[in-house]
Design a protein around this motif. Structure first.
Motif, short mmCIF file in Angstrom:
data_model
loop_
_atom_site.label_atom_id
_atom_site.label_comp_id
_atom_site.label_asym_id
_atom_site.label_seq_id
_atom_site.Cartn_x
_atom_site.Cartn_y
_atom_site.Cartn_z
N ALA A 107 0.81 -1.23 0.00
CA ALA A 107 0.00 0.00 0.00
C ALA A 107 0.84 1.27 0.00
N ARG A 108 2.15 1.15 0.08
CA ARG A 108 2.99 2.35 0.00
C ARG A 108 2.82 3.05 -1.35
N THR A 109 2.68 2.25 -2.42
CA THR A 109 2.59 2.83 -3.77
C THR A 109 1.39 2.34 -4.57
N ILE A 110 0.68 1.32 -4.08
CA ILE A 110 -0.45 0.74 -4.80
C ILE A 110 -1.68 0.80 -3.89
N THR A 111 -2.72 1.47 -4.33
CA THR A 111 -3.95 1.52 -3.55
C THR A 111 -4.60 0.15 -3.53
N LEU A 112 -4.90 -0.36 -2.34
CA LEU A 112 -5.60 -1.62 -2.18
C LEU A 112 -7.07 -1.32 -1.92
N ASP A 113 -7.93 -1.97 -2.68
CA ASP A 113 -9.36 -1.73 -2.59
C ASP A 113 -10.06 -2.90 -1.90
N PRO A 114 -11.26 -2.67 -1.35
CA PRO A 114 -12.00 -3.77 -0.72
C PRO A 114 -12.12 -4.97 -1.66
N GLY A 115 -11.81 -6.15 -1.14
CA GLY A 115 -11.86 -7.38 -1.92
C GLY A 115 -10.54 -7.79 -2.51
N ASP A 116 -9.58 -6.88 -2.60
CA ASP A 116 -8.26 -7.25 -3.13
C ASP A 116 -7.62 -8.33 -2.26
N VAL A 117 -6.80 -9.16 -2.89
CA VAL A 117 -6.22 -10.33 -2.22
C VAL A 117 -4.70 -10.25 -2.29
N LEU A 118 -4.05 -10.57 -1.16
CA LEU A 118 -2.60 -10.71 -1.09
C LEU A 118 -2.28 -12.13 -0.65
N LEU A 119 -1.44 -12.81 -1.40
CA LEU A 119 -1.01 -14.16 -1.03
C LEU A 119 0.30 -14.06 -0.26
N SER A 120 0.39 -14.77 0.87
CA SER A 120 1.44 -14.49 1.86
C SER A 120 2.63 -15.43 1.82
N GLY A 121 2.70 -16.35 0.84
CA GLY A 121 3.86 -17.22 0.71
C GLY A 121 3.59 -18.65 1.17
N THR A 122 4.46 -19.56 0.73
CA THR A 122 4.27 -20.98 0.97
C THR A 122 5.48 -21.58 1.69
N PRO A 123 5.28 -22.60 2.51
CA PRO A 123 6.42 -23.30 3.13
C PRO A 123 7.08 -24.26 2.15
N ALA A 124 8.11 -24.96 2.62
CA ALA A 124 8.82 -25.94 1.80
C ALA A 124 7.89 -27.08 1.39
N GLY A 125 8.28 -27.77 0.33
CA GLY A 125 7.57 -28.99 -0.05
C GLY A 125 6.73 -28.91 -1.30
N SER A 126 6.76 -27.79 -2.00
CA SER A 126 6.01 -27.69 -3.26
C SER A 126 6.61 -28.64 -4.29
N ARG A 127 5.75 -29.46 -4.90
CA ARG A 127 6.20 -30.42 -5.91
C ARG A 127 5.13 -30.54 -7.01
#
Length: 283
Positions: free
Chosen positions: A201-221
């Protein structure tokens, strides 16, 4: 803390937001349906989906790399949205479709230029996500991640949006055909949910409903057609999808084609590969 779970479903031909009460979903007009029988839609209709690259320390260690001094991000188009129970399509001719179980942040108020300490007031709630990656296109889209992470069906969200959920100290697991394939915790995230919101949000306006994905742990295959992949976190339920093969191959008369380079394999297989002389790249 009291939580409330909202879902969006197709009910008698209309898109309806419902509240989960135990095993049932209840519409505002009183109609009820068993959650197991409902046709689920993504729990929100975001205008944008922003995803962080590396964030979980176990993922960093798996790749034998290091975190940058600040988070880096990529964008998933809204056309990649999928829902609980939906089919995730691996295009014909592609091999490296990877699951990535994550927790998604859903914005509740217009948000711009806020401090991390204030970000919680702008978050409506949280849902589960599976940030699928089609690594066959990594050689050409490693920077933008556009086709890798943005192809159709590669962003399942759900099953519901939970308000009042505390993200701290929560286990996160991904299952493939009922077997645990990823296991981590929100406590291993280098940057927490509030930091991620404030940073974007420092440079991009986030609007209601917008989604942020927070990252995944090890083990993706990579997964295969016929596999069932589920993502689970305490208090957020269990997001389930199945893998299918697309009916036609990616067109060959334009654009870059799927590849199987050392970088593609090293990323898809998480460092568990034979070409030990090549350093596994960041996700």
């Amino acid at each position: 803390m009291t939580t409330t779970e909202y879902r969006r479903i197709l009910l008698d031909g209309a898109v309806v937001e419902v509240v989960r009460e135990g095993a049932e979903l209840v519409a505002a007009d009183g109609r009820r349906i068993d959650a197991a029988d409902a046709h689920h839609l993504p729990p929100v209709a975001p205008g944008k989906i922003v995803a962080v690259h590396l964030n979980h320390r176990s993922r960093v260690e798996e790749f034998g790399t290091s975190l940058p001094p600040a988070p880096t991000y990529f964008h998933k188009p809204t056309s990649s949205l999928n829902a609980h129970g939906g089919a995730v399509v691996r295009p014909a001719g592609c091999k490296y479709l990877n699951y990535e179980g994550e927790i998604a942040i859903v914005i509740g108020r217009t948000c711009r230029n806020i401090a991390p300490a204030d970000a919680g007031a702008y978050i409506r709630g949280y849902t589960l996500a599976n940030d699928y990656g089609l690594h066959d296109f990594r050689d050409t889209d490693a920077g933008s991640m556009l086709r890798v992470k943005g192809s159709d069906t590669l962003c399942p969200l759900g099953p519901g949006l939970v308000e009042g959920w505390d993200f701290r100290g929560k286990a996160l697991r991904t299952y493939v055909n009922g077997v645990v394939a990823q296991e981590g915790s929100t406590d291993e995230m280098e940057w927490d949910m509030h930091y991620l919101v404030a940073d974007i949000a420092r440079t991009i306006t986030l609007d209601p409903g917008d989604v942020l994905l927070s990252g995944t742990p090890a083990g993706s295959r990579p997964v295969q057609p016929g596999d069932v992949v589920e993502v689970e976190a305490e208090g957020l339920g269990r997001l389930a999808n199945h893998i299918v093969t697309g009916p036609t191959p990616v067109r060959t008369d334009c654009g870059a084609q799927p590849t199987e380079s050392e970088e593609v394999r090293s990323t898809a297989l998480g460092g568990d590969w034979e070409l030990r002389g090549i350093r596994a790249p960041r996700r």
